[in-house]
Design an enzyme around this catalytic site. Sequence first.
Site, PDB file in Angstrom:
ATOM      1  N   CYS A  27     -18.869 -30.121   2.408  1.00 21.97           N
ATOM      2  CA  CYS A  27     -19.440 -29.193   3.277  1.00 21.97           C
ATOM      3  C   CYS A  27     -19.760 -29.729   4.685  1.00 21.97           C
ATOM      4  O   CYS A  27     -19.886 -30.965   4.624  1.00 21.97           O
ATOM      5  CB  CYS A  27     -20.343 -28.223   2.661  1.00 21.97           C
ATOM      6  SG  CYS A  27     -21.845 -29.368   2.486  1.00 21.97           S
ATOM      7  N   GLU A 141     -34.098 -29.858  -3.034  1.00 25.40           N
ATOM      8  CA  GLU A 141     -34.236 -28.804  -1.909  1.00 25.40           C
ATOM      9  C   GLU A 141     -35.464 -27.891  -2.284  1.00 25.40           C
ATOM     10  O   GLU A 141     -36.044 -27.474  -1.238  1.00 25.40           O
ATOM     11  CB  GLU A 141     -33.071 -27.884  -2.011  1.00 25.40           C
ATOM     12  CG  GLU A 141     -33.085 -26.846  -0.687  1.00 25.40           C
ATOM     13  CD  GLU A 141     -31.837 -25.920  -0.874  1.00 25.40           C
ATOM     14  OE1 GLU A 141     -30.750 -26.520  -1.190  1.00 25.40           O
ATOM     15  OE2 GLU A 141     -31.920 -24.730  -0.483  1.00 25.40           O
TER      16      GLU A 141
HETATM   17  S1  SF4 Z   1     -26.953 -26.000   2.344  1.00 26.65           S
HETATM   18 FE1  SF4 Z   1     -26.020 -27.526   0.949  1.00 26.65          FE
HETATM   19  S2  SF4 Z   1     -24.132 -27.174   0.284  1.00 26.65           S
HETATM   20 FE2  SF4 Z   1     -24.736 -25.493   2.051  1.00 26.65          FE
HETATM   21  S3  SF4 Z   1     -23.519 -26.486   3.974  1.00 26.65           S
HETATM   22 FE3  SF4 Z   1     -25.623 -27.374   3.737  1.00 26.65          FE
HETATM   23  S4  SF4 Z   1     -25.481 -29.353   2.533  1.00 26.65           S
HETATM   24 FE4  SF4 Z   1     -23.609 -28.125   2.183  1.00 26.65          FE
END
Ligand code: SF4
Length: 328
Positions: A27, A141
């Site tokens: 991503c 996270e």
């Molecule tokens: S939150 Fe995590 S999965 Fe979503 S765009 Fe950001 S790095 Fe990628």
Amino acid sequence: MTTVRKKSEETAARTLDVYLASPRGFCAGVVLAVDIVELAIEKYGTPVYVKHQIVHNPIVVAETERKGAITVEQVSEVPEGAVVVFSAHGSPPSDYEEAKRRNLTVLDATCPLVTRVHNEAKKYAREGKKIILVGHRGHQEVIGSTGQTDMTLIDEREGIDVPEFEDDQEVAVLTQTTLSVRDTAAAIDEITEKYPNALVRNDICYATTNRQQAASQLAEVVELVLVIGAQNSSNCNRLKEVAESYGVKSHLINGPDEMDMSWFEGVNRVGITSGASTPESSVAAVIEAIDPKNVIHIGQGDENITFRLPAELKSVEKSPGVRTGVRR
Ligand code: SF4
């Protein structure tokens, strides 16, 4: 690898069709985080420390370490005055404070979509709202987000125990970015049943949503789904669960060495997808080992999202071999 190829030739004999999900793999947040480590090495030289795995994939981590990064778990492990990159998952304020005490140069690779959750949390706390975070306890996270301000964590895997607040208390609901869209909706339903006026933010990111949607499309047409990526990747695990929710057998593997060719017995259509931290080379290696008759693309196609580099790295020239923004 050799064994897998040999078995692949025997078993598949080019009778299988592979259905390849799109979007899959890296991503924008992962591309940004890897670029930050590589450009930090260009700018500051080696070693550059990385607090927590830059993204949850061993191949990506090994590649950054080969170039001169050193991955540590705690800021206290970084030598005084060194350069450190904070991983894409986000970090609690205490890590930044510790870095300041140790006179570290911090490059922040927190995904902007995670930073947005941090900012929401601080804003709602200032407004006097009670905050509920739906997320998975212990995930990096969630450690970063719960450190921003006082909040209650609901981990739907442990059961949904909605906290008791005063009747007139305003409530805001935030979520981890990489959760299951379906399970999170169920958790939010329970929260809003108790607090109908709760302000609900849908923080599940575009990459997670799109990959889960493509995995659903895969699961509707194949007999087996292989999710390529790491066991500690939240969004890889969620993709596997999406496939299984359709009654389709699914395996999460790093690459062809972890494949068991007996999985393919009696199977004609195999779906392949990969999480947001999985390099495309891992997907290509699995397809090569399967040696399918056809590769059929399924899903809405590639995304066109990029995030900006931090100001201090924008002017760094890249050496040949330093990749940025590669389709992975
Ligand atoms: S939150 Fe995590 S999965 Fe979503 S765009 Fe950001 S790095 Fe990628």
